[in-house]
Design an enzyme around this catalytic site. Structure first.
Site, short mmCIF file in Angstrom:
data_model
loop_
_atom_site.label_atom_id
_atom_site.label_comp_id
_atom_site.label_asym_id
_atom_site.label_seq_id
_atom_site.Cartn_x
_atom_site.Cartn_y
_atom_site.Cartn_z
N CYS A 174 0.86 -1.26 0.03
CA CYS A 174 0.01 -0.08 0.10
C CYS A 174 0.93 1.19 0.04
CB CYS A 174 -0.93 -0.16 1.16
SG CYS A 174 -0.12 -0.32 2.86
N ASP A 369 -7.97 5.08 -1.93
CA ASP A 369 -7.44 4.08 -0.85
C ASP A 369 -6.73 3.01 -1.85
OD1 ASP A 369 -7.29 1.72 0.78
OD2 ASP A 369 -9.21 2.04 1.34
N HIS A 371 -6.28 -0.18 -1.17
CA HIS A 371 -6.35 -1.52 -0.66
C HIS A 371 -7.34 -2.25 -1.48
CE1 HIS A 371 -4.49 0.77 2.40
NE2 HIS A 371 -3.94 -0.53 2.93
#
Length: 487
Positions: A174, A369, A371
């Site tokens: 990440c 994000d 993820h």
């Protein structure tokens, strides 16, 4: 058991309405449709579908579709129910709670004031005549701006990294992905300008496609995860391991230099110098980082091999603003950096879960994000209509700014010397407003403990001494309570 039954009912509703193989982008409600007060109304099933799609993609629990619709529905229900049971009974429960149930918010409120998105203000103020806010136009503009930012997420199915068996960066990449987003945005600003917005017009901007190609998941792509890991070995980067912001910033410095040497006679993949701003030469002593004008000039000269005095410049400022959480005195300063026209946002997020923060509204931090797990996409310049949907997000997530990990890095892009001078002036003013605890300071030279004033940046060589400004490069006044350190 109550949570388990609740989750399975939500999952069943999700599976009966949509294929689980669709990406997050195709299931989420656009930001403008959710704009309003905190009690804004939108379909609960859609919201929960978004949350579950995002949360479970972290663990890569995708179920496969089949040619038979009946078999597909059965497979989806079985797959998602199994995924829920696995998350609840396994070690991912904490992440499930934080990422799916608690940490992300998707509503945008008109009561929290203007939104600043990488130096651009989306004003939320009442109309002079009616006293009402034109939410339709305000949030449409914000949504288009947010959607135009480059999203780079976990990928699966790429060629194995070096001699490892890793063909995916799920659960560990990440920070690398967040840093790719920041650099990609710097390239967008450099080549297409801050006003550029992604549209459905054809043909697609060639510069835009060229930028995305640089971040492909292959060794042939200049800024791939493969090449980042190779460049960052000296800073502890390794396949399957998480990395901090400081090491990530230094890795980009090495990778950019490697790419310049490899393409010595051709066009540079990163057409700008990189300056990692730190407190001292190795970034270990602590204290507020110092933007040294002489150092910035040196980076530009090295980048151009002495041909020009100044070049476009990417500044990366790694920081640690506390121990367990960000010291609250830094929150207003972090908010103010998004008002800089040079703003590239923040590499930061929850502990061990990096995101790319691109905007603020009051106490909220809007972020992209990384993820979500998505298949590898091979974008080539030969494709007339390349599918770039996985590089954008049409939902605006946010979290409390004071909840982010105190270990972070701030980015800025300066197009030319005038832009850099403007950045320095703004940085000096911000430091003067910090009550002795600035995020970073500005000095002409590292060897001189002298803070540069706004007038000296604009051309007046008169400088004030250390005591007159209350700050200097060697005296970290007040930092004992702010726990300054570098990764």
């Amino acid at each position: 058991m109550v949570l388990k039954d609740f989750c399975e009912r939500i999952v069943a509703a999700k599976c009966s309405s949509k294929s689980s193989t669709e990406t997050v982008d195709s299931t989420q409600v656009p930001a403008s449709s959710k704009a309003g007060s905190s009690d804004s109304k939108f379909p609960k099933a859609s919201l929960w579908s978004t949350f579950f799609t995002s949360g479970f993609s972290v663990d890569e629990t995708y179920s496969e579709s089949s040619s038979s619709e009946k078999k597909a529905v059965h497979s989806r229900n079985s797959g998602w129910a199994a995924a829920v049971r696995k998350v609840i009974s396994g070690g991912s429960m904490r992440r499930f709670q934080e990422r799916v149930l608690g940490s992300s918010r998707t509503d945008v409120s008109i009561s929290d004031g203007d939104i600043w998105l990488l130096g651009v203000c989306h004003k939320i103020s009442p109309h002079e005549s009616t006293g009402e806010v034109d939410t339709r136009n305000v949030f449409a503009e914000f949504e288009q701006d947010f959607f135009s930012k480059i999203l780079i997420t976990y990928r699966k199915g790429f060629d194995a990294i070096e001699d490892s068996k890793y063909t995916s960066d799920v659960n560990w990449g990440c920070m690398l992905r967040s840093s790719q987003m920041l650099v990609a945005q710097a390239l967008i600003f450099h080549k297409l300008g801050r006003s550029w917005r992604k549209t459905t017009d054809k043909p697609v901007d060639k510069e835009y496609i060229d930028i995305l190609q640089q971040f492909g998941d292959t060794e042939a792509a200049a800024f791939s995860i493969h090449n980042l890991l190779q460049a960052g070995k000296g800073y502890g980067l390794a396949v399957g391991s998480w990395v901090g912001p400081y090491a990530m910033c230094r890795t980009w410095e090495v990778l950019a230099r490697n790419q310049r040497e490899k393409n010595d006679q051709g066009e540079k993949p990163l057409p700008m110098a990189i300056y990692v701003v730190s407190g001292d030469e190795d970034g270990e002593r602590g204290g507020a980082p110092v933007v040294c004008i002489d150092d910035a000039s040196k980076r530009c000269s090295e980048f151009s091999k002495g041909l020009v005095a100044w070049t476009p410049l990417l500044l990366l400022v790694p920081l640690v603003l506390g121990l367990d959480k960000v010291n609250l005195r830094y929150i207003p300063l972090l908010q103010s950096t998004f008002k800089f026209p040079q703003s590239l946002g923040i590499l930061g997020g929850k502990p061990g879960a990096s995101t790319y923060i691109i905007g603020v509204q009051s106490e909220k931090a809007f972020y992209l994000d990384p993820h979500d797990v998505k298949p590898v996409v091979n974008i080539t310049g030969d494709t007339q209509e390349p599918n770039t949907s996985s590089y954008h997000c049409n939902i605006s997530r946010h979290m409390p700014l004071d909840s982010i990990d105190p270990s972070l890095a701030i980015g800025f892009y300066c197009r030319d010397k005038g832009d850099f001078d403007d950045f320095c002036s703004r940085a000096i003013k911000l430091a003067e407003e910090s009550n002795g605890a600035p995020l970073f300071t500005v000095a002409q030279s590292r060897s001189l403990s002298i803070q540069v004033t706004s007038s000296s940046v604009s051309g007046d060589n008169t400088m004030l001494d250390d005591d007159s400004l209350g700050t200097n490069l060697d005296n970290d006044a007040g930092t004992n309570e702010d726990d300054w350190q570098f990764l």
